[in-house]
Design a protein around this motif. Structure first.
Motif, PDB file in Angstrom:
ATOM      1  N   PRO A 291       0.795  -1.232   0.000  1.00 45.20           N
ATOM      2  CA  PRO A 291       0.000   0.000   0.000  1.00 45.20           C
ATOM      3  C   PRO A 291       0.824   1.276   0.000  1.00 45.20           C
ATOM      4  O   PRO A 291       0.337   2.327  -0.433  1.00 45.20           O
ATOM      5  CB  PRO A 291      -0.837  -0.124   1.280  1.00 45.20           C
ATOM      6  N   GLY A 292       2.074   1.216   0.464  1.00 45.14           N
ATOM      7  CA  GLY A 292       2.904   2.412   0.485  1.00 45.14           C
ATOM      8  C   GLY A 292       3.660   2.670  -0.802  1.00 45.14           C
ATOM      9  O   GLY A 292       4.226   3.752  -0.994  1.00 45.14           O
ATOM     10  N   LEU A 293       3.666   1.689  -1.700  1.00 42.29           N
ATOM     11  CA  LEU A 293       4.456   1.806  -2.931  1.00 42.29           C
ATOM     12  C   LEU A 293       3.614   1.751  -4.210  1.00 42.29           C
ATOM     13  O   LEU A 293       4.084   2.188  -5.267  1.00 42.29           O
ATOM     14  CB  LEU A 293       5.502   0.679  -2.988  1.00 42.29           C
ATOM     15  N   VAL A 294       2.406   1.209  -4.115  1.00 38.31           N
ATOM     16  CA  VAL A 294       1.529   1.098  -5.283  1.00 38.31           C
ATOM     17  C   VAL A 294       0.237   1.853  -4.980  1.00 38.31           C
ATOM     18  O   VAL A 294      -0.382   1.632  -3.942  1.00 38.31           O
ATOM     19  CB  VAL A 294       1.218  -0.373  -5.628  1.00 38.31           C
ATOM     20  N   ALA A 295      -0.164   2.729  -5.882  1.00 33.90           N
ATOM     21  CA  ALA A 295      -1.348   3.565  -5.670  1.00 33.90           C
ATOM     22  C   ALA A 295      -2.603   2.713  -5.505  1.00 33.90           C
ATOM     23  O   ALA A 295      -2.708   1.611  -6.066  1.00 33.90           O
ATOM     24  CB  ALA A 295      -1.513   4.524  -6.845  1.00 33.90           C
ATOM     25  N   ASP A 296      -3.560   3.230  -4.763  1.00 33.25           N
ATOM     26  CA  ASP A 296      -4.828   2.552  -4.553  1.00 33.25           C
ATOM     27  C   ASP A 296      -5.488   2.264  -5.907  1.00 33.25           C
ATOM     28  O   ASP A 296      -5.676   3.162  -6.725  1.00 33.25           O
ATOM     29  CB  ASP A 296      -5.748   3.418  -3.697  1.00 33.25           C
ATOM     30  N   GLY A 297      -5.808   1.005  -6.147  1.00 37.75           N
ATOM     31  CA  GLY A 297      -6.414   0.620  -7.411  1.00 37.75           C
ATOM     32  C   GLY A 297      -5.411   0.324  -8.510  1.00 37.75           C
ATOM     33  O   GLY A 297      -5.798  -0.111  -9.596  1.00 37.75           O
ATOM     34  N   GLY A 298      -4.140   0.585  -8.258  1.00 38.10           N
ATOM     35  CA  GLY A 298      -3.113   0.394  -9.278  1.00 38.10           C
ATOM     36  C   GLY A 298      -2.426  -0.949  -9.181  1.00 38.10           C
ATOM     37  O   GLY A 298      -2.502  -1.637  -8.161  1.00 38.10           O
ATOM     38  N   THR A 299      -1.759  -1.334 -10.246  1.00 38.79           N
ATOM     39  CA  THR A 299      -0.943  -2.543 -10.274  1.00 38.79           C
ATOM     40  C   THR A 299       0.338  -2.258 -11.045  1.00 38.79           C
ATOM     41  O   THR A 299       0.389  -1.334 -11.870  1.00 38.79           O
ATOM     42  CB  THR A 299      -1.662  -3.731 -10.954  1.00 38.79           C
ATOM     43  N   VAL A 300       1.364  -3.044 -10.785  1.00 36.36           N
ATOM     44  CA  VAL A 300       2.636  -2.956 -11.488  1.00 36.36           C
ATOM     45  C   VAL A 300       2.913  -4.321 -12.113  1.00 36.36           C
ATOM     46  O   VAL A 300       2.931  -5.337 -11.409  1.00 36.36           O
ATOM     47  CB  VAL A 300       3.789  -2.560 -10.545  1.00 36.36           C
ATOM     48  N   SER A 301       3.112  -4.354 -13.415  1.00 33.05           N
ATOM     49  CA  SER A 301       3.380  -5.618 -14.103  1.00 33.05           C
ATOM     50  C   SER A 301       4.743  -6.172 -13.697  1.00 33.05           C
ATOM     51  O   SER A 301       5.705  -5.426 -13.533  1.00 33.05           O
ATOM     52  CB  SER A 301       3.355  -5.420 -15.615  1.00 33.05           C
ATOM     53  N   THR A 302       4.811  -7.487 -13.560  1.00 32.39           N
ATOM     54  CA  THR A 302       6.089  -8.144 -13.312  1.00 32.39           C
ATOM     55  C   THR A 302       5.983  -9.593 -13.782  1.00 32.39           C
ATOM     56  O   THR A 302       4.998  -9.977 -14.418  1.00 32.39           O
ATOM     57  CB  THR A 302       6.491  -8.060 -11.828  1.00 32.39           C
ATOM     58  N   VAL A 303       6.996 -10.369 -13.489  1.00 33.28           N
ATOM     59  CA  VAL A 303       6.966 -11.792 -13.819  1.00 33.28           C
ATOM     60  C   VAL A 303       7.176 -12.586 -12.540  1.00 33.28           C
ATOM     61  O   VAL A 303       7.646 -12.058 -11.526  1.00 33.28           O
ATOM     62  CB  VAL A 303       8.037 -12.164 -14.865  1.00 33.28           C
ATOM     63  N   ALA A 304       6.803 -13.852 -12.594  1.00 33.17           N
ATOM     64  CA  ALA A 304       6.930 -14.721 -11.432  1.00 33.17           C
ATOM     65  C   ALA A 304       7.764 -15.946 -11.776  1.00 33.17           C
ATOM     66  O   ALA A 304       7.789 -16.409 -12.916  1.00 33.17           O
ATOM     67  CB  ALA A 304       5.556 -15.146 -10.933  1.00 33.17           C
ATOM     68  N   VAL A 305       8.440 -16.443 -10.761  1.00 33.18           N
ATOM     69  CA  VAL A 305       9.262 -17.645 -10.867  1.00 33.18           C
ATOM     70  C   VAL A 305       8.538 -18.766 -10.139  1.00 33.18           C
ATOM     71  O   VAL A 305       8.147 -18.610  -8.981  1.00 33.18           O
ATOM     72  CB  VAL A 305      10.644 -17.429 -10.226  1.00 33.18           C
ATOM     73  N   GLY A 306       8.337 -19.890 -10.802  1.00 36.85           N
ATOM     74  CA  GLY A 306       7.719 -21.030 -10.141  1.00 36.85           C
ATOM     75  C   GLY A 306       8.712 -21.765  -9.263  1.00 36.85           C
ATOM     76  O   GLY A 306       9.922 -21.719  -9.487  1.00 36.85           O
ATOM     77  N   ALA A 307       8.194 -22.444  -8.262  1.00 30.63           N
ATOM     78  CA  ALA A 307       9.023 -23.316  -7.424  1.00 30.63           C
ATOM     79  C   ALA A 307       8.629 -24.755  -7.710  1.00 30.63           C
ATOM     80  O   ALA A 307       7.438 -25.085  -7.790  1.00 30.63           O
ATOM     81  CB  ALA A 307       8.828 -22.995  -5.948  1.00 30.63           C
ATOM     82  N   ALA A 308       9.615 -25.607  -7.890  1.00 31.79           N
ATOM     83  CA  ALA A 308       9.359 -27.010  -8.199  1.00 31.79           C
ATOM     84  C   ALA A 308       9.900 -27.912  -7.104  1.00 31.79           C
ATOM     85  O   ALA A 308      10.968 -27.652  -6.546  1.00 31.79           O
ATOM     86  CB  ALA A 308      10.022 -27.386  -9.528  1.00 31.79           C
ATOM     87  N   MET A 309       9.148 -28.973  -6.813  1.00 35.64           N
ATOM     88  CA  MET A 309       9.662 -30.019  -5.942  1.00 35.64           C
ATOM     89  C   MET A 309      10.363 -31.026  -6.854  1.00 35.64           C
ATOM     90  O   MET A 309       9.712 -31.822  -7.548  1.00 35.64           O
ATOM     91  CB  MET A 309       8.530 -30.677  -5.145  1.00 35.64           C
ATOM     92  N   ALA A 310      11.676 -30.936  -6.903  1.00 36.75           N
ATOM     93  CA  ALA A 310      12.466 -31.738  -7.841  1.00 36.75           C
ATOM     94  C   ALA A 310      12.966 -33.019  -7.177  1.00 36.75           C
ATOM     95  O   ALA A 310      13.218 -33.062  -5.967  1.00 36.75           O
ATOM     96  CB  ALA A 310      13.655 -30.923  -8.341  1.00 36.75           C
ATOM     97  N   VAL A 311      13.119 -34.067  -7.985  1.00 36.88           N
ATOM     98  CA  VAL A 311      13.529 -35.365  -7.473  1.00 36.88           C
ATOM     99  C   VAL A 311      14.469 -36.030  -8.480  1.00 36.88           C
ATOM    100  O   VAL A 311      14.335 -35.834  -9.691  1.00 36.88           O
ATOM    101  CB  VAL A 311      12.289 -36.256  -7.213  1.00 36.88           C
TER     102      VAL A 311
END
Length: 247
Positions: A163-183
């Motif tokens: 709430p202190g960095l993004v305006a009310d009602g606003g969004t900032v585009s980004t990307v996400a990294v998935g986490a995998a349970m690897a074996v």
């Protein structure tokens, strides 16, 4: 080191399962760290996503503005360091990377000693939760371009997260990294395979317990049947999921 769980699963005696970032496979292949890695590793499940945060100083309005500037990639060998290296490389943006831990990096950013700091963490991360835009601090948008979508997922950072960095009602585009349970890809007639298969069944059977409080809300995002592009699922996990479909 970001690839350490990968290395331990593939090379260390007594370790069968590790939690790794989805882009570690792309990183390992780019750096040629593990020959035939696609044949040696499987995944049990795709877990939660972690967002790429790029916090910048005032005056920086586009990720391209960081070319030639000091950008913190976190401690050398960390997950954030690996992701930032891959991401800026894919975007073709050369920066002067620094390797401060996150808290000192925020202090240096506030003091104007660096231009931005990168951090991979599930939103909202406590590190940025209480920061404000006073002094010009803000998140830089990272658009999910074709160069990034072969490794990352589109995501956003919102006012409800920061709430202190993004305006009310606003969004900032980004990307996400998935986490995998690897074996490790043990043959089905091996005792280690049978032990991991037993673990997989117990984990899947009781997974709903991970989605209840006081567990982190990120567990509620997990779909055990979700595919992990570029990876092959552990056969015991496939059998459990296929059994569920026929019930």
């Amino acid at each position: 080191m970001a690839v350490a769980p990968f290395e331990r699963v593939t090379r260390t005696r007594g370790i069968d399962v590790g939690i790794v970032q989805s882009d570690v496979l792309a990183y390992a292949q780019r750096e040629r760290l593990f020959p035939t890695i696609d044949k040696r590793v499987r995944y049990i499940a795709k877990l939660y996503n972690e967002e790429f945060h790029l916090l910048a100083a005032g005056g920086i309005r586009d990720v391209k503005d960081l070319a030639g500037r000091m950008v913190n990639f976190d401690v050398a060998g960390s997950g954030t360091d690996m992701t930032a290296s891959l991401l800026f490389g894919k975007l073709g943006i050369d920066v002067e990377r620094t390797s401060f831990d996150q808290a000192p990096a925020v202090e240096k950013l506030t003091a104007g000693k660096i231009s931005a700091t990168a951090y991979v963490a599930g939103k909202p991360t406590r590190l940025f939760r209480d920061l404000t835009s006073d002094g010009g601090l803000h998140f830089l948008p990272v658009e999910a371009s074709a160069e990034l979508l072969d490794t990352y997922l589109p995501s956003t950072l919102g006012h409800q997260d920061y709430p202190g960095l993004v305006a009310d009602g606003g969004t900032v585009s980004t990307v996400a990294v998935g986490a995998a349970m690897a074996v490790y890809n043990w043959p089905a007639d091996n005792d280690r395979y049978r032990k991991v298969a037993h673990f997989t069944q117990a984990f899947f059977d009781r997974f709903e317990e991970f989605q209840r409080p006081p567990r982190h809300a990120k567990w509620r995002e997990v779909n055990l049947a979700a595919q992990f592009p570029g990876w092959t699922r552990f056969s015991a996990a496939d059998m459990w999921l296929n059994g569920r479909k026929t019930q």
